[in-house]
Design an enzyme around this catalytic site. Structure first.
Site, PDB file in Angstrom:
ATOM      1  N   CYS A  54       0.943  16.210   2.169  1.00 41.91           N
ATOM      2  CA  CYS A  54       0.527  15.416   3.322  1.00 41.91           C
ATOM      3  C   CYS A  54      -0.963  15.100   3.262  1.00 41.91           C
ATOM      4  CB  CYS A  54       0.871  16.140   4.624  1.00 41.91           C
ATOM      5  SG  CYS A  54       0.014  17.709   4.852  1.00 41.91           S
ATOM      6  N   HIS A 361      -1.831  -9.469   6.012  1.00 42.54           N
ATOM      7  CA  HIS A 361      -2.763  -8.426   6.443  1.00 42.54           C
ATOM      8  C   HIS A 361      -3.108  -8.544   7.924  1.00 42.54           C
ATOM      9  CE1 HIS A 361      -4.156  -8.043   1.987  1.00 42.54           C
ATOM     10  NE2 HIS A 361      -2.971  -7.532   2.213  1.00 42.54           N
TER      11      HIS A 361
END
Length: 512
Positions: A54, A361
């Site tokens: 993680c 984007h």
């Protein structure tokens, strides 16, 4: 993810073979949990040993893994970026392009597994009868898949075998004994293929759907395909492209655009010495310049982003020649889609219909609170920014979160419309125009790989996109479809308009 130009660190050059091990993707990665805490929200894979950990925004086990192993490069399952812990920055290099596709495939596969209901055994058996035939050999993966089709009540079974250099295909028709033997071999081949199924092939299937998109064919079929392709253009020149656009064969044009088409509008770039936008951010002591586009950094310190936003905010700039050319393509019914990296909304101002536009984007057109997700108007955000105030959430009691324009940052997923349109559009594409982009930011850059069997044109200040993983083939002897026009994109597009004979219509659009 927007406007980030990762560095090429030494670990992607001199130490590439030591740091990057593609065989890590041979194992099952359907569930990308952190090896230490089992968190699934934001994980990275070590490119040396394949351990999944993680991020620092969860429990930081990826960083701990680096401290224990000193393996420098990790890749994000969320946004497909690469981070070097030794250099402490985002990194990229040409050989990583295909890994971006693998990561996208894994992400798409996991998402699909979560939303597709489980089929019963009968449905699965029926689907097994129409699996596409393919054989792929790469430097690290060999895949064999069988195909069985029924035509006029006659079953034809094909089995394919591969070595590192050749692919052979054998077909048996109306011979029971040979069919049974072939089917037996096919079952074994299919079983092996399921275990080591090429991730790049799976990527194609996820984007285009089974049986659609670019086909993998035997050498003889490839020769026939190339002969067919050569009929599209007599030679790879912009003059031939103009003839092709004016022909009845060209009906669905996809345009990919980047920041280069907006420079002529007066929008400053990021990296020019003294005048680039990044120069104005030095006083904020950023950990690295691109941190202004990192969502977690933004939550802690949004001010640098809003300083930058004042230079980019819509309303101060007008569309350019390229924007109006795309509008003209739309008016003529030729524009299938405009995929843009730009956040300046100049496509909208030029009149390109919203249904023809994919802002990969994001853009300044809409804004949301990063905490409660409440939507805010562009006017509200603009007013606060130009008063040098932070646009805080005021409509949700007790929230006080920061309102951010809907621009895609590192750590955020691209809009779902990007994947949906990419999956649908590139199977229909008759012509791909790539204008004013460095093709360095993924997954946007990898879209050129999926425009197969049709002409592709690069109109740009410099040659880009010539990677060996489906990129342009400008300088290859086999090139028959890829055209490059190097120079100022506004001038080059005007030249194309003249070749097309569209000057009057174009001038009318600009005038209106």
């Amino acid at each position: 993810m927007y406007a980030v130009n990762p560095i090429e660190c030494i670990h992607l050059k001199d130490e590439y073979d030591t740091c990057i091990n593609k065989s890590i993707f041979d194992k099952d990665l359907k569930i990308t949990k952190c090896h230490a805490c089992n968190d699934e929200s934001e994980n990275w894979i070590c490119m040396t040993c394949g351990v999944v950990s993680c991020s620092r925004h969860v429990n930081g086990h990826a960083g701990e893994h680096f401290e224990n192993t000193k393996h420098p490069i990790s890749a994000s399952f969320s946004d497909h970026s690469f981070w070097c812990y030794t250099c402490d920055t985002y990194v990229h290099n040409t050989p990583l392009f295909d890994i971006c596709e693998i990561l996208e495939n894994i992400k798409s596969s996991n998402k699909k597994d979560k939303i597709v209901p489980k089929k019963d055994q009968k449905e699965e058996e029926e689907e097994d009868q129409v699996v596409p035939s393919a054989s792929i050999t790469t430097s690290s993966t060999t895949t064999s898949i069988s195909k069985q089709t029924t035509v006029n009540n006659t079953t034809t079974t094909s089995s394919s075998s591969t070595t590192t250099t050749t692919t052979t295909t054998s077909t048996t028709i109306n011979n029971n004994e040979e069919e049974e033997e072939s089917e037996s071999e096919t079952d074994e081949s299919s079983s092996e293929g399921e275990e080591s199924l090429s991730l790049i092939q799976r990527m194609r299937e996820m984007i285009f759907g089974v049986g659609r998109g670019p086909k993998i064919v035997a050498p003889s079929e490839q020769e026939e395909s190339e002969e067919d392709e050569s009929c599209v253009l007599k030679k790879p020149t912009i003059e031939e492209i103009a003839k092709y656009i004016n022909s009845a064969k060209c009906k669905n044009i996809i345009v990919m655009t980047g920041a280069g088409i907006s420079v002529a509008a007066g929008i400053p770039d990021f990296r020019s010495p003294k005048t680039g936008l990044y120069e104005k951010l030095d006083k904020y002591d950023l950990p690295y310049r691109e941190a202004i586009f990192d969502i977690e950094y933004f939550k802690k310190n949004p001010k640098p982003f809003y300083v930058l936003s004042k230079e980019l905010f819509p309303g101060s700039f007008n569309p350019t020649t390229v924007h109006y050319f795309i509008k003209l393509l739309s008016d003529k019914g030729l524009l299938l889609r405009n995929f843009t990296q730009n956040i300046d909304t100049l496509e909208r101002i030029a009149g390109i219909p919203a249904n023809k536009l994919v802002e990969a984007h994001g853009s300044f057109a809409t804004s949301h609170c990063v905490s409660c997700k409440k939507e805010y108007s562009t006017e509200y955000v603009k007013e606060r920014i130009f008063k040098d105030e932070l646009p805080e959430c005021t409509e949700t009691s007790g929230c006080k979160g920061i309102v951010k324009p809907d621009i895609v940052f590192f750590g955020e997923s691209l809009p779902s419309r990007f994947n949906d349109c990419a999956r649908e559009d590139f199977t229909k594409c008759d012509l791909l125009l790539v204008i004013g982009t460095s093709l360095k930011v993924h997954p946007f850059a990898s879209l050129i790989n999926f425009a197969k069997g049709c002409p592709r044109v690069l109109i740009n200040f410099e040659e880009v996109g010539t990677n060996p993983y489906g990129g342009f083939k400008f300088n290859q002897p086999s090139n028959k479809l890829d055209v490059k026009c190097i120079g100022d994109c506004q001038t080059l597009v005007l030249d194309l308009i003249k070749l097309l004979g569209w000057e009057n219509e174009f001038n009318q659009i600009v005038k209106n």
